[in-house]
Design a protein around this motif. Structure first.
Motif, PDB file in Angstrom:
ATOM      1  N   VAL A  40       0.872  -1.163   0.000  1.00  0.00           N
ATOM      2  CA  VAL A  40       0.000   0.000   0.000  1.00  0.00           C
ATOM      3  C   VAL A  40       0.911   1.215   0.000  1.00  0.00           C
ATOM      4  CG1 VAL A  40      -1.780   1.266   1.266  1.00  0.00           C
ATOM      5  CG2 VAL A  40      -1.775  -1.232   1.293  1.00  0.00           C
ATOM      6  N   PHE A  41       0.578   2.200  -0.851  1.00  0.00           N
ATOM      7  CA  PHE A  41       1.462   3.357  -0.930  1.00  0.00           C
ATOM      8  C   PHE A  41       0.722   4.611  -1.362  1.00  0.00           C
ATOM      9  CE2 PHE A  41       1.675   0.882  -4.813  1.00  0.00           C
ATOM     10  CZ  PHE A  41       1.587   1.810  -5.843  1.00  0.00           C
ATOM     11  N   LEU A  42       1.364   5.738  -1.080  1.00  0.00           N
ATOM     12  CA  LEU A  42       0.870   7.024  -1.557  1.00  0.00           C
ATOM     13  C   LEU A  42       1.242   7.144  -3.024  1.00  0.00           C
ATOM     14  CD1 LEU A  42       1.951   9.372   1.382  1.00  0.00           C
ATOM     15  CD2 LEU A  42      -0.359   8.605   0.830  1.00  0.00           C
ATOM     16  N   ILE A  75       1.042   4.201   6.813  1.00  0.00           N
ATOM     17  CA  ILE A  75       1.836   4.983   5.881  1.00  0.00           C
ATOM     18  C   ILE A  75       1.724   6.444   6.304  1.00  0.00           C
ATOM     19  CG2 ILE A  75       1.749   3.412   3.896  1.00  0.00           C
ATOM     20  CD1 ILE A  75      -0.558   5.046   2.764  1.00  0.00           C
ATOM     21  N   SER A  76       2.716   7.223   5.895  1.00  0.00           N
ATOM     22  CA  SER A  76       2.729   8.645   6.209  1.00  0.00           C
ATOM     23  C   SER A  76       3.556   9.349   5.137  1.00  0.00           C
ATOM     24  CB  SER A  76       3.332   8.892   7.599  1.00  0.00           C
ATOM     25  OG  SER A  76       4.705   8.547   7.612  1.00  0.00           O
ATOM     26  N   ASN A  77       3.662  10.650   5.234  1.00  0.00           N
ATOM     27  CA  ASN A  77       4.495  11.371   4.272  1.00  0.00           C
ATOM     28  C   ASN A  77       5.957  10.954   4.394  1.00  0.00           C
ATOM     29  OD1 ASN A  77       2.262  12.761   3.306  1.00  0.00           O
ATOM     30  ND2 ASN A  77       2.555  14.470   4.724  1.00  0.00           N
ATOM     31  N   ASP A  78       6.396  10.602   5.611  1.00  0.00           N
ATOM     32  CA  ASP A  78       7.772  10.150   5.825  1.00  0.00           C
ATOM     33  C   ASP A  78       7.960   8.657   5.544  1.00  0.00           C
ATOM     34  OD1 ASP A  78       8.587  12.693   6.580  1.00  0.00           O
ATOM     35  OD2 ASP A  78       8.131  12.323   8.697  1.00  0.00           O
ATOM     36  N   LYS A  79       6.874   7.906   5.498  1.00  0.00           N
ATOM     37  CA  LYS A  79       6.890   6.462   5.205  1.00  0.00           C
ATOM     38  C   LYS A  79       5.771   6.200   4.197  1.00  0.00           C
ATOM     39  CE  LYS A  79       6.225   1.946   7.212  1.00  0.00           C
ATOM     40  NZ  LYS A  79       5.360   1.226   8.106  1.00  0.00           N
TER      41      LYS A  79
END
Length: 132
Positions: A40-42, A75-79
């Motif tokens: 799963v990803f941005l 997930i996050s902006n850093d991950k």
């Protein structure tokens, strides 16, 4: 904003946002019985709002077609991406699992081989607490 990658398949970006809670997004994984891992990803289209990230939940309907959600990661902006194993989870769910995805966002499908991924946008503080 989000994408799902299942090995051997095209990338899926058709996450559905809940009309009841704008922080919830969900996507189906059809024919999931042969799937071992998912990513799963941005997408890079837009970042999370400052100070937030996405808790990732996984669900596999049980023999009564009841969906039970389990926290899988975040997930996050850093991950901006994560990979996790889903194989073997169809038999390991219990009815007492607490989840923010207790109510389905979409009409349940009769196929018990369809897994689901849910993303709940939360503060990074909450994510860190739940990741322990």
């Amino acid at each position: 904003m989000f994408a799902l990658l299942v090995s051997g398949r095209l990338v899926q970006t058709n996450f559905v946002q809940s009309t009841e809670d704008q922080r919830k997004f969900m996507i189906d994984i059809p024919q999931a019985e042969g799937v071992n891992h998912v990513a799963v990803f941005l997408t890079g289209e837009s970042p999370f709002p400052l100070g937030t990230g996405g808790q990732i939940y996984f669900a596999w309907p049980d023999s009564q077609n009841k969906t039970t959600w389990r926290l899988a990661g975040y997930i996050s902006n850093d991950k901006p991406s994560t990979i996790f194993k889903i194989s073997g989870h169809s038999k390991s769910y219990s009815d007492d699992t607490k989840s923010y995805f207790a109510q389905p966002l979409l009409t349940p499908t009769p196929c018990t081989q369809t897994a689901k991924i849910g993303i709940l946008i939360e503060s990074l503080e909450t994510i860190k607490l739940m990741s322990k």
